[in-house]
Write a protein that holds these residues in place. Structure first.
Motif, PDB file in Angstrom:
ATOM      1  N   GLY A 158       0.794  -1.240  -0.046  1.00  0.00           N
ATOM      2  CA  GLY A 158      -0.016   0.058  -0.007  1.00  0.00           C
ATOM      3  C   GLY A 158       0.807   1.020   0.111  1.00  0.00           C
ATOM      4  N   ALA A 159       1.995   1.234  -0.708  1.00  0.00           N
ATOM      5  CA  ALA A 159       2.787   2.120  -0.818  1.00  0.00           C
ATOM      6  C   ALA A 159       3.544   2.632  -2.198  1.00  0.00           C
ATOM      7  N   LEU A 160       3.613   4.102  -2.293  1.00  0.00           N
ATOM      8  CA  LEU A 160       4.110   4.657  -3.360  1.00  0.00           C
ATOM      9  C   LEU A 160       5.471   5.380  -3.110  1.00  0.00           C
ATOM     10  N   PHE A 161       6.822   5.261  -3.797  1.00  0.00           N
ATOM     11  CA  PHE A 161       7.754   5.771  -3.461  1.00  0.00           C
ATOM     12  C   PHE A 161       7.861   6.799  -4.502  1.00  0.00           C
ATOM     13  N   LEU A 167       0.913  13.128 -12.832  1.00  0.00           N
ATOM     14  CA  LEU A 167       0.095  13.123 -11.653  1.00  0.00           C
ATOM     15  C   LEU A 167      -1.372  12.484 -12.142  1.00  0.00           C
ATOM     16  N   GLN A 168      -1.735  13.465 -12.951  1.00  0.00           N
ATOM     17  CA  GLN A 168      -3.115  12.972 -13.483  1.00  0.00           C
ATOM     18  C   GLN A 168      -3.275  11.328 -13.947  1.00  0.00           C
ATOM     19  N   THR A 169      -2.434  11.009 -14.640  1.00  0.00           N
ATOM     20  CA  THR A 169      -2.579   9.682 -15.358  1.00  0.00           C
ATOM     21  C   THR A 169      -1.867   8.454 -14.533  1.00  0.00           C
ATOM     22  N   ARG A 170      -0.870   8.750 -13.859  1.00  0.00           N
ATOM     23  CA  ARG A 170      -0.164   7.741 -13.036  1.00  0.00           C
ATOM     24  C   ARG A 170      -0.544   7.575 -11.627  1.00  0.00           C
ATOM     25  N   LEU A 171      -0.644   8.731 -11.018  1.00  0.00           N
ATOM     26  CA  LEU A 171      -0.756   8.805  -9.385  1.00  0.00           C
ATOM     27  C   LEU A 171      -1.794   8.869  -8.767  1.00  0.00           C
ATOM     28  N   LEU A 172      -2.504   9.772  -9.164  1.00  0.00           N
ATOM     29  CA  LEU A 172      -3.752  10.238  -8.180  1.00  0.00           C
ATOM     30  C   LEU A 172      -4.860   9.136  -8.498  1.00  0.00           C
ATOM     31  N   PRO A 194      -4.977   3.833  -5.243  1.00  0.00           N
ATOM     32  CA  PRO A 194      -6.030   3.662  -4.107  1.00  0.00           C
ATOM     33  C   PRO A 194      -5.611   4.814  -3.266  1.00  0.00           C
ATOM     34  N   ALA A 195      -6.725   5.268  -2.579  1.00  0.00           N
ATOM     35  CA  ALA A 195      -6.844   6.571  -1.724  1.00  0.00           C
ATOM     36  C   ALA A 195      -5.887   6.381  -0.433  1.00  0.00           C
ATOM     37  N   ASP A 196      -5.907   5.149   0.084  1.00  0.00           N
ATOM     38  CA  ASP A 196      -5.040   4.825   1.086  1.00  0.00           C
ATOM     39  C   ASP A 196      -3.588   4.535   0.990  1.00  0.00           C
ATOM     40  N   THR A 197      -3.303   4.773  -0.207  1.00  0.00           N
ATOM     41  CA  THR A 197      -1.678   4.550  -0.661  1.00  0.00           C
ATOM     42  C   THR A 197      -0.878   5.509   0.152  1.00  0.00           C
ATOM     43  N   THR A 216       7.950  10.079   0.129  1.00  0.00           N
ATOM     44  CA  THR A 216       8.428  11.156  -0.541  1.00  0.00           C
ATOM     45  C   THR A 216      10.139  11.277  -0.325  1.00  0.00           C
ATOM     46  N   GLY A 217      10.726  12.064  -1.515  1.00  0.00           N
ATOM     47  CA  GLY A 217      11.872  12.235  -1.557  1.00  0.00           C
ATOM     48  C   GLY A 217      12.514  13.235  -0.476  1.00  0.00           C
ATOM     49  N   HIS A 218      11.739  14.039   0.079  1.00  0.00           N
ATOM     50  CA  HIS A 218      12.216  14.993   1.063  1.00  0.00           C
ATOM     51  C   HIS A 218      10.970  15.148   1.852  1.00  0.00           C
ATOM     52  N   GLY A 219      11.110  15.323   3.150  1.00  0.00           N
ATOM     53  CA  GLY A 219      10.158  15.788   4.210  1.00  0.00           C
ATOM     54  C   GLY A 219       9.056  14.897   4.412  1.00  0.00           C
ATOM     55  N   PRO A 220       7.915  15.077   4.976  1.00  0.00           N
ATOM     56  CA  PRO A 220       7.029  14.185   5.626  1.00  0.00           C
ATOM     57  C   PRO A 220       6.279  13.409   4.509  1.00  0.00           C
ATOM     58  N   GLY A 221       5.583  12.387   4.775  1.00  0.00           N
ATOM     59  CA  GLY A 221       4.918  11.473   3.709  1.00  0.00           C
ATOM     60  C   GLY A 221       3.480  11.968   3.743  1.00  0.00           C
ATOM     61  N   THR A 222       2.741  11.519   2.739  1.00  0.00           N
ATOM     62  CA  THR A 222       1.593  11.881   2.816  1.00  0.00           C
ATOM     63  C   THR A 222       0.664  10.615   2.214  1.00  0.00           C
ATOM     64  N   SER A 223      -0.493  10.796   1.629  1.00  0.00           N
ATOM     65  CA  SER A 223      -1.180   9.703   1.131  1.00  0.00           C
ATOM     66  C   SER A 223      -1.878  10.225  -0.219  1.00  0.00           C
ATOM     67  N   ILE A 224      -2.331   9.162  -1.124  1.00  0.00           N
ATOM     68  CA  ILE A 224      -3.054   9.431  -2.480  1.00  0.00           C
ATOM     69  C   ILE A 224      -4.298  10.372  -1.856  1.00  0.00           C
TER      70      ILE A 224
END
Length: 209
Positions: free
Chosen positions: A141-144, A171-176, A179-182, A186-194
């Motif tokens: 459930g992770a994206l790097f 972002l539109q075609t590949r990432l967003l 799944p929302a809970d992914t 990130t490469g810098h700073g805090p993480g987030t979710s889709i």
């Protein structure tokens, strides 16, 4: 057994277009007690090797070739015997940092890398850099995301070899649509979710983030 995610922060400088900035980078290790894959060998090969702790390194994956994400890659590869993998569209950036040492292999959209029985899908996401990639691990459930997506918006596109329209398309075609809970690592700073970022696409477009 599913792989686990380990996190290391290293510090150094980001240098491009004649400028230099102090930065902290997230280095990600994905694997188990026997083997790992390293995402973005930044700044400190010794510290990363210590985190590897003798495990077999399947690969050193570069999400893109800005110096702060690849400066320690050759040394880490020499220490561990692992191949350095990069999308060839970032060769121009790589050569600016390592003119005498090519990556060992190419990354391509749709490639699947495997570590500790866990699949990592390569997504080509240009914009911040022409050869930028993300790694998507459905089982975790992770994206790097490298510098393609951060908490609060896309990566910067105000420097050479970057383009705002291109990163928005990525972002539109590949990432967003993931799944929302992914979880987004990130490469810098805090993480987030889709799920936390997807609703803000129109805001990013409006401000030309």
């Amino acid at each position: 057994m599913t792989a686990r995610v380990e996190h290391l922060v290293t510090s150094g400088t980001f240098e491009l277009d004649g400028g230099s900035w102090d930065v902290d980078n997230n280095v990600w290790l994905i694997g188990d007690d026997r083997e790992v894959l390293v995402v973005d060998a930044a700044h400190d090969a010794t510290a990363i090797a210590e985190a590897v702790d003798g495990r077999h390194v399947v690969a050193v994956v570069c999400t893109h070739a800005h110096n702060d994400h690849v400066d320690a890659a050759p040394e880490l590869a020499a220490t561990t015997g692992a191949p350095v993998l990069l999308h060839p569209a970032d060769d121009v950036l790589w050569k600016a940092v390592h003119p005498d040492r090519a990556p060992d292999g190419d990354l391509a959209d749709g490639d699947v890398l495997t570590v500790a029985g866990t699949a990592l899908h390569v997504l080509h996401t240009p914009g911040h850099a022409p050869g930028a990639v993300c790694l998507y691990a459905p089982e975790l459930g992770a994206l790097f995301s490298g510098d393609t997506l951060f908490r609060g918006g896309p990566g910067a596109t105000g420097r050479s070899h970057s383009d705002f329209g291109t990163i928005i398309a990525s972002l539109q075609t590949r990432l967003l649509g993931l799944p929302a809970d992914t979880a987004v690592h990130t490469g810098h700073g805090p993480g987030t979710s889709i799920g936390a970022e997807a609703p803000h696409l129109d805001e990013w477009l409006a401000r030309g983030y």
